[in-house]
Design a protein around this motif. Structure first.
Motif, PDB file in Angstrom:
ATOM      1  N   THR A 100       0.840  -1.186   0.000  1.00  0.00           N
ATOM      2  CA  THR A 100       0.000   0.000   0.000  1.00  0.00           C
ATOM      3  C   THR A 100       0.878   1.239   0.000  1.00  0.00           C
ATOM      4  O   THR A 100       1.837   1.314   0.776  1.00  0.00           O
ATOM      5  N   PRO A 101       0.607   2.239  -0.872  1.00  0.00           N
ATOM      6  CA  PRO A 101       1.421   3.447  -0.899  1.00  0.00           C
ATOM      7  C   PRO A 101       1.429   4.143   0.451  1.00  0.00           C
ATOM      8  O   PRO A 101       0.490   4.045   1.243  1.00  0.00           O
ATOM      9  N   GLU A 102       2.519   4.847   0.704  1.00  0.00           N
ATOM     10  CA  GLU A 102       2.658   5.583   1.941  1.00  0.00           C
ATOM     11  C   GLU A 102       1.788   6.825   1.928  1.00  0.00           C
ATOM     12  O   GLU A 102       1.155   7.162   0.921  1.00  0.00           O
ATOM     13  N   VAL A 105      -4.731   8.134   1.904  1.00  0.00           N
ATOM     14  CA  VAL A 105      -5.000   7.029   2.815  1.00  0.00           C
ATOM     15  C   VAL A 105      -6.187   7.391   3.693  1.00  0.00           C
ATOM     16  O   VAL A 105      -6.165   8.398   4.405  1.00  0.00           O
ATOM     17  N   SER A 106      -7.210   6.580   3.640  1.00  0.00           N
ATOM     18  CA  SER A 106      -8.413   6.840   4.416  1.00  0.00           C
ATOM     19  C   SER A 106      -8.194   6.459   5.880  1.00  0.00           C
ATOM     20  O   SER A 106      -7.287   5.678   6.208  1.00  0.00           O
ATOM     21  N   PRO A 107      -9.019   6.988   6.788  1.00  0.00           N
ATOM     22  CA  PRO A 107      -8.896   6.596   8.201  1.00  0.00           C
ATOM     23  C   PRO A 107      -9.070   5.100   8.427  1.00  0.00           C
ATOM     24  O   PRO A 107      -8.414   4.520   9.297  1.00  0.00           O
ATOM     25  N   MET A 108      -9.926   4.454   7.638  1.00  0.00           N
ATOM     26  CA  MET A 108     -10.110   3.010   7.802  1.00  0.00           C
ATOM     27  C   MET A 108      -8.836   2.247   7.457  1.00  0.00           C
ATOM     28  O   MET A 108      -8.471   1.274   8.137  1.00  0.00           O
ATOM     29  N   GLU A 109      -8.136   2.682   6.394  1.00  0.00           N
ATOM     30  CA  GLU A 109      -6.879   2.039   6.036  1.00  0.00           C
ATOM     31  C   GLU A 109      -5.827   2.226   7.128  1.00  0.00           C
ATOM     32  O   GLU A 109      -5.030   1.319   7.405  1.00  0.00           O
ATOM     33  N   MET A 110      -5.818   3.394   7.735  1.00  0.00           N
ATOM     34  CA  MET A 110      -4.886   3.625   8.825  1.00  0.00           C
ATOM     35  C   MET A 110      -5.170   2.698   9.997  1.00  0.00           C
ATOM     36  O   MET A 110      -4.251   2.133  10.603  1.00  0.00           O
ATOM     37  N   TRP A 111      -6.447   2.484  10.335  1.00  0.00           N
ATOM     38  CA  TRP A 111      -6.803   1.589  11.423  1.00  0.00           C
ATOM     39  C   TRP A 111      -6.452   0.134  11.082  1.00  0.00           C
ATOM     40  O   TRP A 111      -6.057  -0.644  11.956  1.00  0.00           O
ATOM     41  N   ARG A 112      -6.596  -0.229   9.827  1.00  0.00           N
ATOM     42  CA  ARG A 112      -6.231  -1.585   9.408  1.00  0.00           C
ATOM     43  C   ARG A 112      -4.737  -1.810   9.593  1.00  0.00           C
ATOM     44  O   ARG A 112      -4.306  -2.862  10.071  1.00  0.00           O
ATOM     45  N   ARG A 113      -3.937  -0.829   9.197  1.00  0.00           N
ATOM     46  CA  ARG A 113      -2.489  -0.957   9.366  1.00  0.00           C
ATOM     47  C   ARG A 113      -2.114  -1.068  10.844  1.00  0.00           C
ATOM     48  O   ARG A 113      -1.286  -1.901  11.230  1.00  0.00           O
ATOM     49  N   ARG A 114      -2.697  -0.224  11.654  1.00  0.00           N
ATOM     50  CA  ARG A 114      -2.394  -0.265  13.083  1.00  0.00           C
ATOM     51  C   ARG A 114      -2.806  -1.599  13.708  1.00  0.00           C
ATOM     52  O   ARG A 114      -2.093  -2.143  14.567  1.00  0.00           O
ATOM     53  N   ALA A 115      -3.937  -2.122  13.281  1.00  0.00           N
ATOM     54  CA  ALA A 115      -4.391  -3.408  13.812  1.00  0.00           C
ATOM     55  C   ALA A 115      -3.432  -4.526  13.418  1.00  0.00           C
ATOM     56  O   ALA A 115      -3.135  -5.418  14.232  1.00  0.00           O
ATOM     57  N   ILE A 116      -2.942  -4.493  12.189  1.00  0.00           N
ATOM     58  CA  ILE A 116      -2.017  -5.540  11.741  1.00  0.00           C
ATOM     59  C   ILE A 116      -0.693  -5.443  12.491  1.00  0.00           C
ATOM     60  O   ILE A 116      -0.106  -6.461  12.899  1.00  0.00           O
ATOM     61  N   ILE A 117      -0.196  -4.229  12.702  1.00  0.00           N
ATOM     62  CA  ILE A 117       1.045  -4.056  13.469  1.00  0.00           C
ATOM     63  C   ILE A 117       0.850  -4.537  14.905  1.00  0.00           C
ATOM     64  O   ILE A 117       1.725  -5.189  15.495  1.00  0.00           O
ATOM     65  N   TYR A 118      -0.297  -4.214  15.472  1.00  0.00           N
ATOM     66  CA  TYR A 118      -0.618  -4.679  16.831  1.00  0.00           C
ATOM     67  C   TYR A 118      -0.640  -6.207  16.893  1.00  0.00           C
ATOM     68  O   TYR A 118      -0.079  -6.824  17.811  1.00  0.00           O
ATOM     69  N   MET A 119      -1.269  -6.837  15.902  1.00  0.00           N
ATOM     70  CA  MET A 119      -1.313  -8.297  15.856  1.00  0.00           C
ATOM     71  C   MET A 119       0.088  -8.888  15.738  1.00  0.00           C
ATOM     72  O   MET A 119       0.412  -9.885  16.390  1.00  0.00           O
ATOM     73  N   ALA A 120       0.925  -8.271  14.901  1.00  0.00           N
ATOM     74  CA  ALA A 120       2.279  -8.789  14.709  1.00  0.00           C
ATOM     75  C   ALA A 120       3.081  -8.728  16.004  1.00  0.00           C
ATOM     76  O   ALA A 120       3.788  -9.683  16.361  1.00  0.00           O
TER      77      ALA A 120
END
Length: 373
Positions: free
Chosen positions: A212-214, A255-270
């Motif tokens: 995903t682009p920055e 980058v939409s707010p939903m995409e930002m939350w998805r990224r944060r959730a994935i980092i949290y899971m990792a």
């Protein structure tokens, strides 16, 4: 005629010797009142560290419920994110694989939840109070009560525990005779669960984080300019763009707010799953080794000390509860009297452990495990 000689210069020395003798007598008097034949450096260190031990034991007992809540909240958050992100991803990719992953994942979740609940709520086993224990081999110095074999005193619970392994703050409970199997299987299924999420979530994380682009750079206001070969600033007008010298500007991705939350959730899971995999994985490997040798964490230290002590005398120490790896695992998991691996290990099972926790068969007993009570 007699003469009297006054030797005042000897008075300080006599006074010094008197005071020195007085303090020596006082010191030996105090030491005689506190004399202990078993006193050594380690005992003195334990006495000095007793206030610290008291603080650790009482703080562990007080914050134990918060550790349990933390485990429940972290596990629930990981499961929620797995359904929120992983389920739609695999459903659009392959519906059949998605159905299999949902069934397999919920089987792991069922075992994790069941064994953690049982490990927390099941008491580890206590010696009977107010009864004559014929199986006792010693007296507990803290409880002043008989101690059966393999029983140890827990300073956090402030009572003796049958076949005690350790006190676990994440369970807010001791791990002992009755809940040791639940504790071990909880760790095993938790490691399987986090490995399952890491394996089947790696591709999703790669696409969300790396492909995903920055975030877009801030847009500069005003007229763009350029530098020519002489270093002079030239205004870039509309005619300059129409000449075809420069390329079309790239379209920026917002980058939409939903995409930002998805990224944060994935980092949290990792972070959570990787930490659990390494921390709990090491603990699982240690307890697997102990189960293979038929001993607990406390007995491992005792057996090591006994092995060293007898080796100095040219003798070999044999663990009386080590029946071989295969039999040790069967006894640890309770797979006797017709119990099977498929029904009592791969599926939740609340069967009782072997025996009563007061008497233990040893390698000197010619009895097959299936015949044990």
């Amino acid at each position: 005629m007699a003469r009297i000689y006054w030797r005042f210069y000897r008075l300080p020395k006599l006074l010094y010797n008197y005071i020195k003798c007085f303090f020596h007598r006082l010191k030996y008097t105090v030491r005689s009142l506190t004399h202990n034949h078993f006193m050594d450096n380690s005992y003195a260190a334990d006495v000095c560290m007793e206030p610290l031990f008291w603080f650790v034991d009482n703080s562990t007992y007080a914050i134990g419920p918060f550790f349990v809540i933390a485990v429940v909240v972290l596990t629930a958050s990981v499961v929620f994110i797995a359904y929120w992100l992983g389920l739609p991803y695999w459903w659009h990719r392959n519906s059949l694989v998605c159905v299999f992953l949902v069934i397999f994942g919920n089987w792991l979740l069922l075992n994790v939840s069941f064994h953690y609940y049982m490990a927390v709520t099941t008491h580890p086993g206590y010696p009977p109070q107010g009864e004559l224990i014929t199986e006792a081999v010693s007296i507990c110095k803290k409880c002043i009560s008989p101690k059966p074999p393999r029983t140890h005193h827990c300073s956090v619970c402030n009572r003796c525990i049958l076949k005690m392994d350790h006190h676990c703050p994440w369970l807010n409970n001791c791990v002992g005779y009755r809940n040791h199997r639940y504790f071990y299987l909880y760790m095993a299924y938790m490691i399987a669960g986090v490995s399952f999420i890491i394996i089947f979530g790696a591709e999703l994380a790669y696409q969300e984080i790396w492909l995903t682009p920055e975030l877009p750079d801030p847009v500069l206001e005003g007229h763009p300019v350029k530098l020519n070969k002489t270093g002079a600033i030239i205004m870039m007008t509309e005619a300059y763009y129409q000449s075809g010298v420069t390329a079309e500007p790239e379209v920026e991705h917002e980058v939409s707010p939903m995409e930002m939350w998805r990224r944060r959730a994935i980092i949290y899971m990792a972070l959570i799953n990787t930490g659990v995999l390494f921390a709990l994985g090491g603990l699982l490997a240690w307890h697997s080794r102990l189960a293979s040798k038929g001993e607990t964490s406390i007995e491992a230290n005792i057996n090591k000390a006994e092995t060293t002590r007898l080796a100095e005398r040219g003798r070999i120490y044999i663990n009386p509860y080590n029946f071989g790896s295969r039999k040790n695992w069967r006894l640890f998991l309770g797979l006797v009297k017709g119990r099977t691996w498929w029904r009592h290990v791969l599926l939740p099972s609340a069967h009782d452990p072997i025996g009563d926790g007061l008497t233990w068969h040893t390698v000197n007993d010619d009895v097959f495990p299936d015949e044990w009570p």
